[in-house]
Design a protein around this motif. Sequence first.
Motif, PDB file in Angstrom:
ATOM      1  N   ASP B 323      43.348  83.598  39.906  1.00  0.00           N
ATOM      2  CA  ASP B 323      42.902  82.221  40.129  1.00  0.00           C
ATOM      3  C   ASP B 323      43.681  81.258  39.229  1.00  0.00           C
ATOM      4  O   ASP B 323      43.811  81.486  38.026  1.00  0.00           O
ATOM      5  N   ASP B 324      44.180  80.197  39.823  1.00  0.00           N
ATOM      6  CA  ASP B 324      44.881  79.178  39.023  1.00  0.00           C
ATOM      7  C   ASP B 324      44.101  77.865  38.982  1.00  0.00           C
ATOM      8  O   ASP B 324      44.523  76.909  38.332  1.00  0.00           O
ATOM      9  N   PRO B 387      45.316  84.161  20.543  1.00  0.00           N
ATOM     10  CA  PRO B 387      45.018  85.221  21.520  1.00  0.00           C
ATOM     11  C   PRO B 387      45.875  85.137  22.783  1.00  0.00           C
ATOM     12  O   PRO B 387      46.223  86.175  23.361  1.00  0.00           O
ATOM     13  N   GLU B 388      46.228  83.913  23.195  1.00  0.00           N
ATOM     14  CA  GLU B 388      47.022  83.794  24.423  1.00  0.00           C
ATOM     15  C   GLU B 388      48.415  84.409  24.232  1.00  0.00           C
ATOM     16  O   GLU B 388      48.940  85.074  25.126  1.00  0.00           O
ATOM     17  N   GLU B 389      48.974  84.200  23.044  1.00  0.00           N
ATOM     18  CA  GLU B 389      50.291  84.794  22.756  1.00  0.00           C
ATOM     19  C   GLU B 389      50.222  86.317  22.791  1.00  0.00           C
ATOM     20  O   GLU B 389      51.117  86.984  23.319  1.00  0.00           O
ATOM     21  N   ILE B 390      49.145  86.854  22.214  1.00  0.00           N
ATOM     22  CA  ILE B 390      48.987  88.323  22.191  1.00  0.00           C
ATOM     23  C   ILE B 390      48.747  88.839  23.611  1.00  0.00           C
ATOM     24  O   ILE B 390      49.269  89.887  23.989  1.00  0.00           O
ATOM     25  N   HIS B 391      47.990  88.083  24.374  1.00  0.00           N
ATOM     26  CA  HIS B 391      47.743  88.428  25.778  1.00  0.00           C
ATOM     27  C   HIS B 391      49.079  88.497  26.538  1.00  0.00           C
ATOM     28  O   HIS B 391      49.346  89.447  27.278  1.00  0.00           O
ATOM     29  N   GLN B 392      49.927  87.481  26.321  1.00  0.00           N
ATOM     30  CA  GLN B 392      51.233  87.453  27.009  1.00  0.00           C
ATOM     31  C   GLN B 392      52.112  88.624  26.558  1.00  0.00           C
ATOM     32  O   GLN B 392      52.803  89.238  27.371  1.00  0.00           O
ATOM     33  N   GLU B 393      52.045  88.922  25.263  1.00  0.00           N
ATOM     34  CA  GLU B 393      52.834  90.069  24.748  1.00  0.00           C
ATOM     35  C   GLU B 393      52.374  91.366  25.415  1.00  0.00           C
ATOM     36  O   GLU B 393      53.191  92.206  25.802  1.00  0.00           O
ATOM     37  N   TYR B 394      51.064  91.506  25.551  1.00  0.00           N
ATOM     38  CA  TYR B 394      50.510  92.702  26.210  1.00  0.00           C
ATOM     39  C   TYR B 394      51.027  92.809  27.648  1.00  0.00           C
ATOM     40  O   TYR B 394      51.469  93.874  28.087  1.00  0.00           O
ATOM     41  N   TYR B 403      53.903  88.202  34.878  1.00  0.00           N
ATOM     42  CA  TYR B 403      52.818  87.209  34.955  1.00  0.00           C
ATOM     43  C   TYR B 403      52.935  86.242  33.775  1.00  0.00           C
ATOM     44  O   TYR B 403      53.002  86.655  32.622  1.00  0.00           O
ATOM     45  N   ASP B 404      52.940  84.927  34.103  1.00  0.00           N
ATOM     46  CA  ASP B 404      53.132  83.910  33.064  1.00  0.00           C
ATOM     47  C   ASP B 404      51.802  83.180  32.818  1.00  0.00           C
ATOM     48  O   ASP B 404      51.323  82.435  33.671  1.00  0.00           O
ATOM     49  N   LEU B 405      51.257  83.390  31.638  1.00  0.00           N
ATOM     50  CA  LEU B 405      49.945  82.797  31.322  1.00  0.00           C
ATOM     51  C   LEU B 405      50.002  81.281  31.183  1.00  0.00           C
ATOM     52  O   LEU B 405      48.973  80.617  31.296  1.00  0.00           O
ATOM     53  N   SER B 406      51.212  80.747  30.943  1.00  0.00           N
ATOM     54  CA  SER B 406      51.296  79.298  30.775  1.00  0.00           C
ATOM     55  C   SER B 406      51.119  78.573  32.119  1.00  0.00           C
ATOM     56  O   SER B 406      50.805  77.387  32.148  1.00  0.00           O
ATOM     57  N   SER B 407      51.317  79.280  33.208  1.00  0.00           N
ATOM     58  CA  SER B 407      51.173  78.615  34.513  1.00  0.00           C
ATOM     59  C   SER B 407      50.165  79.303  35.440  1.00  0.00           C
ATOM     60  O   SER B 407      49.893  78.785  36.527  1.00  0.00           O
ATOM     61  N   HIS B 408      49.639  80.444  35.035  1.00  0.00           N
ATOM     62  CA  HIS B 408      48.699  81.157  35.921  1.00  0.00           C
ATOM     63  C   HIS B 408      47.474  81.659  35.175  1.00  0.00           C
ATOM     64  O   HIS B 408      47.534  81.959  33.988  1.00  0.00           O
ATOM     65  N   GLY B 409      46.384  81.779  35.942  1.00  0.00           N
ATOM     66  CA  GLY B 409      45.176  82.423  35.437  1.00  0.00           C
ATOM     67  C   GLY B 409      44.213  81.493  34.724  1.00  0.00           C
ATOM     68  O   GLY B 409      44.617  80.508  34.112  1.00  0.00           O
ATOM     69  N   ILE B 410      42.924  81.824  34.886  1.00  0.00           N
ATOM     70  CA  ILE B 410      41.856  81.091  34.182  1.00  0.00           C
ATOM     71  C   ILE B 410      41.066  82.145  33.405  1.00  0.00           C
ATOM     72  O   ILE B 410      40.328  82.937  33.990  1.00  0.00           O
ATOM     73  N   PHE B 411      41.261  82.164  32.104  1.00  0.00           N
ATOM     74  CA  PHE B 411      40.638  83.224  31.298  1.00  0.00           C
ATOM     75  C   PHE B 411      39.588  82.700  30.335  1.00  0.00           C
ATOM     76  O   PHE B 411      38.629  83.411  30.041  1.00  0.00           O
ATOM     77  N   VAL B 412      39.792  81.501  29.809  1.00  0.00           N
ATOM     78  CA  VAL B 412      38.807  80.916  28.906  1.00  0.00           C
ATOM     79  C   VAL B 412      38.694  79.415  29.215  1.00  0.00           C
ATOM     80  O   VAL B 412      39.631  78.814  29.748  1.00  0.00           O
ATOM     81  N   TYR B 413      37.531  78.859  28.840  1.00  0.00           N
ATOM     82  CA  TYR B 413      37.347  77.408  28.974  1.00  0.00           C
ATOM     83  C   TYR B 413      36.340  76.963  27.932  1.00  0.00           C
ATOM     84  O   TYR B 413      35.330  77.629  27.766  1.00  0.00           O
ATOM     85  N   PRO B 414      36.562  75.889  27.231  1.00  0.00           N
ATOM     86  CA  PRO B 414      37.794  75.086  27.189  1.00  0.00           C
ATOM     87  C   PRO B 414      38.949  75.895  26.580  1.00  0.00           C
ATOM     88  O   PRO B 414      38.711  76.841  25.836  1.00  0.00           O
TER      89      PRO B 414
END
Lengths: 221, 417
Positions: B323-324, B387-394, B403-414
Amino acid sequence: MNCRIRRIIITIIAFRITIRKSFIKTKSILNYYMKFRVIISLILITVLITCVGTTVTAAGENSGVLFSMVSVTGAEGEYILSCESAETRPAGIFATFPGPVSIVSTTLPESQYRLNGNSLACAIIDEETCSFQINCADLQPGTLSILWEEFASGLSGDTEISVSDAGDVAVSSPGDTGMGGNRNSPSVTVQQSPFACIVFTVIVSLAAACVYTGRRRGDSQ
Amino acid sequence: MKIFGRYLSAWLVFFILGIAVAGPVAAADMGDLPLDADGDVLISSDEMAVAILDYLEQKYAGTGADSILYNDLTDGVYVYTCWNKTAKTVHDFSGQTVTLTRPIHRAVVMNAETAETMRSLGYDNSAVVGVGKYILEDPVFFPEYVGMPNVGSIWSPDYEQIISLSPDAVFIYADFMDTKGDEIQETIQSMNPNIHVLRYDLFEPDTYAEEVGLFAEAIDREEEGTDFATFYTRQMGTVTDRVATIPEDERVPVYFENADDYKSCAEGSGYHDKITLAGGKNIFENATPSYPVVNPESVLFGNPTVVLKLQGSGKLDFGGYGDDDSSKTIEVYESLLERPGWNTITAVKDGRVHIIDSDIFGGPKHFIGILYLATWFYPDVFADVNPEEIHQEYLTTYQHSSYDLSSHGIFVYPTTA
């Protein structure tokens, strides 16, 4: 591998042509280039040799079975057939001779080869190299055809060794065929990239050029 | 002759029974070490030589290549070169010790946690011949398995499909729904005793690193297993080491709610364990059962400093990798703030209400969720952790994903604390 060498040679030739063309108009720069053309050529040749050397080493170490054969001096019809196996052993070799063959001596244990008329089958298991001193009167002139397979990598290939009327031995290997081994086998040490080696060579060559230039300047003053 | 005739039917019965018994015994022989002619569970160089020479003569001077002989030979070569010439003993997380006599060529993977960890260990998925229903239902995270045979779920395995795929090994859960796991294993092995059933959970923070080691051993990825377990342990260590310095009475009170309104968690649940690991104090830790539906007033009374809401399942089946669009997540977030009386809760007043997606709070990616929780609970202590950096490294290094977290996915809010 051939493509890679060809590409490197073309790059060097293009580089030299570019240098020549760009320096033709400016006489002083051309003179400067002419003065150090030996050093520039040396650097380029060193890089070329390093690239080729690393490529050949990599090809030799990755996989495959390499063969060579020499005739035994003073013993007519006798040859020493040598083979070198890469790290991806065990491998099997099946050689077909142009006529009856006998084994004078070999480095392999008896359990690892079978001689049957004109054909020789052998298994290379833990050995890096092996050799057979064979006697085959029909080999001069004649052709020995060898088929080999590596069972870990799934790679196979063939080699032809021809002996001319004059007794000259020529080895030709058309290429390898990959069948695809187990892709989930435990990881092995990866071949080191030649890049670091090339960079090192360039730096050392440039340092040598600087020292040489410095001395030349010192002499001229 | 008369006696023979009288007992003919009895002889026939014995004969048929004999064949029936001999069948499984003959099948079990297939589990022997390939090329081990003398049965000493060791492939000697002489046994290897005989196999190679037989193969060469058959292929080049005889009747042509025999696929069974070739398969035995390549498996024998694998055992000889990779397993030090003998069978390999591996352990799964259910306590089984399994002896592998050949490499695993065909694997069925029932659970997504195993499929994901396989990828972290660099296992080539060409050996996977069938996967579970939930893996197929997640084509964004598991694109490599799209179109692969479906072997059902842990709740309803398709045994016929599993057997028809002729797997060497089937990977199922170890203790998750333990009696169901036992039932699946027994059923598969009653249908084909040669199939290895290997069991790993691969989602629990307490045991994940250990399980990675055991699993890596089973699939011959020991080196990658050590590397990945080091990465995972480093991330978890960042949290546990710092949390250990925070006194118990200074831990932040946390209210957790899953996709259903007021359905929380208590001791004995995975969510509670993760909150505790991240240094939070679950305000409903002593409630029963493990996933209690709590009274709305008790939340106000508990006055949590941080509120966590889970999305990605049940009524809130959105967000995550597939989901984006964050509009539904924002809607949920705003509805939380507008709940009657919630404006009096410290978490709401301080802007410490967070939505977290189940994609990073369960399964092998639980460490990413725990990292988020720790940064939310103690922003000063974890100011240097992203955490987002570590997520991307994983994703990039271990999941080999683009998969690029900077442009895709909804994982946390705010997205910012």
